[in-house]
Enzyme design. Sequence first.
Site, PDB file in Angstrom:
ATOM      1  CE  LYS A  51      -2.228   3.009   2.055  1.00 24.15           C
ATOM      2  NZ  LYS A  51      -1.733   4.319   1.570  1.00 24.15           N
ATOM      3  CD  GLU A  81      12.200   4.451   9.969  1.00 27.05           C
ATOM      4  OE1 GLU A  81      12.026   5.295  10.758  1.00 27.05           O
ATOM      5  OE2 GLU A  81      12.263   4.306   8.557  1.00 27.05           O
ATOM      6  CB  CYS A  98      12.438   8.927   9.250  1.00 25.15           C
ATOM      7  SG  CYS A  98      12.463   7.809   7.724  1.00 25.15           S
ATOM      8  CD  GLU A 135       9.766  12.796  12.008  1.00 25.73           C
ATOM      9  OE1 GLU A 135       8.602  12.360  12.181  1.00 25.73           O
ATOM     10  OE2 GLU A 135      10.536  12.139  11.615  1.00 25.73           O
TER      11      GLU A 135
HETATM   12  P1  ADP Z   1       3.173  11.160   6.760  1.00 29.92           P
HETATM   13  O1  ADP Z   1       2.889  11.790   8.198  1.00 29.92           O
HETATM   14  O2  ADP Z   1       4.670  11.076   6.566  1.00 29.92           O
HETATM   15  O3  ADP Z   1       2.524  11.354   5.701  1.00 29.92           O
HETATM   16  P2  ADP Z   1       1.749   8.549   7.666  1.00 29.92           P
HETATM   17  O4  ADP Z   1       2.106   7.893   8.939  1.00 29.92           O
HETATM   18  O5  ADP Z   1       0.474   9.713   7.446  1.00 29.92           O
HETATM   19  O6  ADP Z   1       3.116   9.547   7.024  1.00 29.92           O
HETATM   20  O7  ADP Z   1       1.707   7.715   6.314  1.00 29.92           O
HETATM   21  C1  ADP Z   1       2.592   6.711   6.052  1.00 29.92           C
HETATM   22  C2  ADP Z   1       1.527   5.758   5.290  1.00 29.92           C
HETATM   23  O8  ADP Z   1       0.746   5.369   6.296  1.00 29.92           O
HETATM   24  C3  ADP Z   1       0.828   6.223   4.135  1.00 29.92           C
HETATM   25  O9  ADP Z   1       0.877   4.954   3.205  1.00 29.92           O
HETATM   26  C4  ADP Z   1      -0.563   6.428   4.435  1.00 29.92           C
HETATM   27  O10 ADP Z   1      -1.405   6.347   3.586  1.00 29.92           O
HETATM   28  C5  ADP Z   1      -0.656   5.344   5.635  1.00 29.92           C
HETATM   29  N1  ADP Z   1      -1.534   5.753   6.644  1.00 29.92           N
HETATM   30  C6  ADP Z   1      -1.935   6.867   6.917  1.00 29.92           C
HETATM   31  N2  ADP Z   1      -3.063   7.124   7.815  1.00 29.92           N
HETATM   32  C7  ADP Z   1      -3.523   5.774   8.165  1.00 29.92           C
HETATM   33  C8  ADP Z   1      -4.286   5.080   8.909  1.00 29.92           C
HETATM   34  N3  ADP Z   1      -5.213   5.801   9.845  1.00 29.92           N
HETATM   35  N4  ADP Z   1      -4.325   3.709   9.072  1.00 29.92           N
HETATM   36  C9  ADP Z   1      -3.568   3.043   8.304  1.00 29.92           C
HETATM   37  N5  ADP Z   1      -2.471   3.319   7.407  1.00 29.92           N
HETATM   38  C10 ADP Z   1      -2.430   5.195   7.281  1.00 29.92           C
END
Ligand code: ADP
Length: 499
Positions: free
Chosen positions: A191, A267, A302, A401
Amino acid sequence: MVTATFETWRERAKQTNPRTQLFIDGQFVDAASGKTFEDVSPRDGSVIAHVAEGDAEDINRAVAAARRAFEDGRWANRKPAERKKIMLRWAELVRERAEDLALLETLDVGKPIGDTISVDAAGAAGNLQYYAEAVDKIYDEVAPTGPDTLALVQREPLGVVGAVIPWNYPSIITSWKLGPALATGNSVVLKPAEQSPLYALLLAELASEAGVPDGVINVVTGFGPTAGAALGRHMDVDKVTFTGSTEVGKLFLKYAGESNMKQIGLECGGKSPHVVFADAPDLTAAAEAIAWGVFYNAGETCNAGTRLLVDRRIKSELLAEVEKVAKTFKQADPLDPTATLGAMVSDEQMQRVLNYIQVGKDEGASVRIGGQRVMEETGGYYIPPTIFDNVQNSMRIAQEEIFGPVLVTVDFDDEQEAIRMANDTQYGLAAAVWTSNVSTAHRVAKAIRAGLVYVNTFDAADITIPFGGFKLSGNGSRDKSLHALNDYTQLKTTWMNIG
Ligand code: ADP
């Protein structure tokens, strides 16, 4: 090396026609709902493509395909030498198509094309090759149980692995996950982040072309709270490996607890300190590493070295040097092959960083350079290198961050204070110590709670070293190196009575 001109890249970008459907069971298919979402390029705010918006039903289809592929052994039970050959071919195809992969990543992420070719695409190919080469070099164990028994301790693949990937280094991070997952015989549902879906579809297509059987790699593009959560909550997924924010990392632990207790490898971000002592061997070299370590990829890294902890006596000299290096970055359209700094990934991310810059000012820190949006006329999302001085380690800009090109400077008087501040953070991904004294180097490196501590360098990267963090930077799993193979296998003991 990038030989094409800016004009050529712009032309190629106009003509690019990427895959936009989900990849399930070896086929490109629409989302079950038929929905798509706009994939926006941060270089100018334009829509690059309409990409399939996968949801729970698509995750179900992808997991079912991955499960079938795993159970019938079409990949897991292949001879290791054959799996190796296919994965090596995949790495080779990624290398051959490096420019195409790089272009998609540049358009999606806003990262300079020179970097996506030489770092991201080349890195992904190299990492896949590393794990391909490992496939037929791993031996299992015989436990020393005694003369009348034979206890075999063998690694077995987990089964179906979900990989949830962020947008900052999409190709590289995917290769960190899919390399060891496939090398050990698992099937995968990938994903990608909604900001950077295009590279993943090409990567999967190349895997298929290399001979990875249908169903072994599936890609579901879509949003986190829908597709990502469905993968996290799925009862037939054995593990989710995730890189992203701490907040979402915690959600995956919750999803696992509420479903099938699947393994979760995390991570999650950092706030990495540089600790620069007055006896640092070469302040010019340190400044170079400090500036590149935070401004590279617009700070969307990161392990970026975002906190500069420096001995008060050398602070102004060092800051002057860091500022000099910061000013050498060429911020431009990421399709310009001479650019060394591109755009932030999205409007949302740019606003978040600008908001933090305001928070820093309100907290009483002073902006030395940068601090404002630039290149607004392009329609893209650009923030230049920004350096804060007069920061207290307790301020939000030193604790949270930011994920942008923002360096904060905090001074210290002695080693104990430096160590205390280096560890006064919820994160523990990386750190650097700058000193000429070998005892100080060892002592401080040992005292800092982080997964990776550099001495007199920063951000040197190699697939052979494990990568992952202490504290809220992760939960003990490690990407990269042969250690990552442990994260995609479990131990089976077969105890035989041979007396
Ligand atoms: P960033 O803040 O760097 O955008 P995220 O942690 O929001 O990082 O996103 C990293 C990954 O996690 C992406 O593939 C995003 O679609 C997924 N993601 C974001 N929110 C959720 C959630 N509530 N449940 C599952 N996956 C999520």
